[in-house]
Design a protein around this motif. Structure first.
Motif, PDB file in Angstrom:
ATOM      1  N   THR A  20      62.212 126.210  27.143  1.00 40.13           N
ATOM      2  CA  THR A  20      62.179 126.431  25.699  1.00 40.13           C
ATOM      3  C   THR A  20      61.155 127.510  25.364  1.00 40.13           C
ATOM      4  O   THR A  20      60.199 127.751  26.118  1.00 40.13           O
ATOM      5  CB  THR A  20      61.806 125.141  24.940  1.00 40.13           C
ATOM      6  OG1 THR A  20      60.447 124.807  25.260  1.00 40.13           O
ATOM      7  CG2 THR A  20      62.744 123.991  25.274  1.00 40.13           C
ATOM      8  N   GLU A  21      61.344 128.120  24.217  1.00 41.76           N
ATOM      9  CA  GLU A  21      60.411 129.142  23.760  1.00 41.76           C
ATOM     10  C   GLU A  21      59.007 128.567  23.625  1.00 41.76           C
ATOM     11  O   GLU A  21      58.013 129.236  23.946  1.00 41.76           O
ATOM     12  CB  GLU A  21      60.892 129.711  22.427  1.00 41.76           C
ATOM     13  CG  GLU A  21      60.057 130.857  21.926  1.00 41.76           C
ATOM     14  CD  GLU A  21      60.604 131.464  20.651  1.00 41.76           C
ATOM     15  OE1 GLU A  21      59.793 132.024  19.907  1.00 41.76           O
ATOM     16  OE2 GLU A  21      61.825 131.380  20.401  1.00 41.76           O
ATOM     17  N   GLN A  25      55.710 129.880  25.536  1.00 39.20           N
ATOM     18  CA  GLN A  25      54.577 130.321  24.724  1.00 39.20           C
ATOM     19  C   GLN A  25      53.314 129.541  25.072  1.00 39.20           C
ATOM     20  O   GLN A  25      52.224 130.113  25.150  1.00 39.20           O
ATOM     21  CB  GLN A  25      54.880 130.188  23.233  1.00 39.20           C
ATOM     22  CG  GLN A  25      53.818 130.803  22.349  1.00 39.20           C
ATOM     23  CD  GLN A  25      53.650 132.293  22.607  1.00 39.20           C
ATOM     24  OE1 GLN A  25      54.614 133.044  22.528  1.00 39.20           O
ATOM     25  NE2 GLN A  25      52.440 132.718  22.945  1.00 39.20           N
TER      26      GLN A  25
END
Length: 102
Positions: A20-21, A25
């Motif tokens: 997932t982003e 991140q």
């Protein structure tokens, strides 16, 4: 070992590009918290953090971070089925004349 390096190592290998982003991140933020240069101990510990792909370029940044420490980190050729990033680090050390090819 500095706490920010230990936290990055404790989080395990970088996720793959299907993560997932938010996961990518989070790992990027953890990575960016590490000041350069790293110590030899930190560089060796960071070797375990390479994942299965380049994680949107984070793996390249990790390779460069490891290279800020005392070189070379890898002095013998990795086994054939080792992580591709270990092979890259070793090949770069050979190309720089830091270790003999084996």
């Amino acid at each position: 070992m500095r706490p920010e390096v230990q936290a990055f190592v404790d989080a395990g290998p970088l996720p793959d590009e299907d993560a997932t982003e938010e996961d990518i991140q989070r790992r990027t933020d953890e990575f960016l918290a590490i000041a350069r240069p790293v110590t030899g101990e930190e560089a060796r510990a960071l070797l375990a953090c390479f994942g299965p792909d380049d994680c949107y370029g984070v793996a390249w940044s990790l390779l460069h971070l490891i290279e800020t420490g005392p070189n070379p980190v890898l002095t013998v050729r990795p086994v054939p089925d080792a992580n591709e990033w270990h092979h890259r680090l070793f090949d770069r050390a050979v190309n720089a004349g830091l270790v003999p090819p084996s």
